[in-house]
Design a protein around this motif. Structure first.
Motif, PDB file in Angstrom:
ATOM      1  N   ARG A 191     -79.192  24.182 -11.773  1.00 59.47           N
ATOM      2  CA  ARG A 191     -79.757  24.834 -10.477  1.00 59.47           C
ATOM      3  C   ARG A 191     -79.791  26.213 -10.441  1.00 59.47           C
ATOM      4  NH1 ARG A 191     -83.117  22.216  -8.417  1.00 59.47           N
ATOM      5  NH2 ARG A 191     -83.218  23.643  -7.037  1.00 59.47           N
ATOM      6  N   GLU A 192     -78.794  26.759 -11.114  1.00 56.28           N
ATOM      7  CA  GLU A 192     -78.721  28.165 -11.080  1.00 56.28           C
ATOM      8  C   GLU A 192     -79.773  28.640 -12.191  1.00 56.28           C
ATOM      9  OE1 GLU A 192     -77.446  32.083 -10.496  1.00 56.28           O
ATOM     10  OE2 GLU A 192     -76.841  30.261  -9.543  1.00 56.28           O
ATOM     11  N   GLU A 221     -74.826  22.198 -11.244  1.00 54.58           N
ATOM     12  CA  GLU A 221     -74.956  23.588 -10.758  1.00 54.58           C
ATOM     13  C   GLU A 221     -75.487  24.485 -11.594  1.00 54.58           C
ATOM     14  OE1 GLU A 221     -74.741  26.684  -8.184  1.00 54.58           O
ATOM     15  OE2 GLU A 221     -74.229  24.536  -7.524  1.00 54.58           O
ATOM     16  N   SER A 260     -83.129  28.495 -11.024  1.00 56.82           N
ATOM     17  CA  SER A 260     -83.264  29.643  -9.724  1.00 56.82           C
ATOM     18  C   SER A 260     -83.442  31.077 -10.246  1.00 56.82           C
ATOM     19  CB  SER A 260     -81.683  29.572  -8.927  1.00 56.82           C
ATOM     20  OG  SER A 260     -82.039  30.734  -8.116  1.00 56.82           O
ATOM     21  N   GLU A 261     -82.609  31.309 -11.533  1.00 58.50           N
ATOM     22  CA  GLU A 261     -82.702  32.745 -12.134  1.00 58.50           C
ATOM     23  C   GLU A 261     -84.115  32.782 -12.711  1.00 58.50           C
ATOM     24  OE1 GLU A 261     -80.719  35.331 -11.984  1.00 58.50           O
ATOM     25  OE2 GLU A 261     -79.702  34.296 -10.636  1.00 58.50           O
TER      26      GLU A 261
END
Length: 78
Positions: free
Chosen positions: A20-21, A17, A24-25
């Motif tokens: 992925r975060e 997670e 994504s950011e």
């Protein structure tokens, strides 16, 4: 590292997670910068496009390793 070990490692990364975060950011920030950059600032445009491309390539490579492992398993079972 064999294909099975690579696939497991790639799947762990894709399932993380925090990773992925972060991706994504970073991607979101680069896309937002592309929307707001001055159209004549070619260097900023290229830099942000390169970042998006690199992040997308990383994701694609990891997913490709997982997929290749599944195909190898499927072909071995056939």
């Amino acid at each position: 590292m064999d294909i099975k070990e690579s696939a497991l490692a790639a799947d762990r990364i894709l399932s993380d997670e925090v990773f992925r975060e972060a991706v994504s950011e970073l991607r979101k920030g680069a896309l937002e910068a592309l929307v707001s950059v001055v159209a004549t600032d070619a260097e900023a445009i290229r830099d942000n496009q390169a970042l998006v491309r690199a992040l997308d390539s990383l994701d694609g490579k990891l997913r490709g390793v997982v997929t290749a492992s599944k195909l190898t398993k499927r072909n071995a079972a056939a």
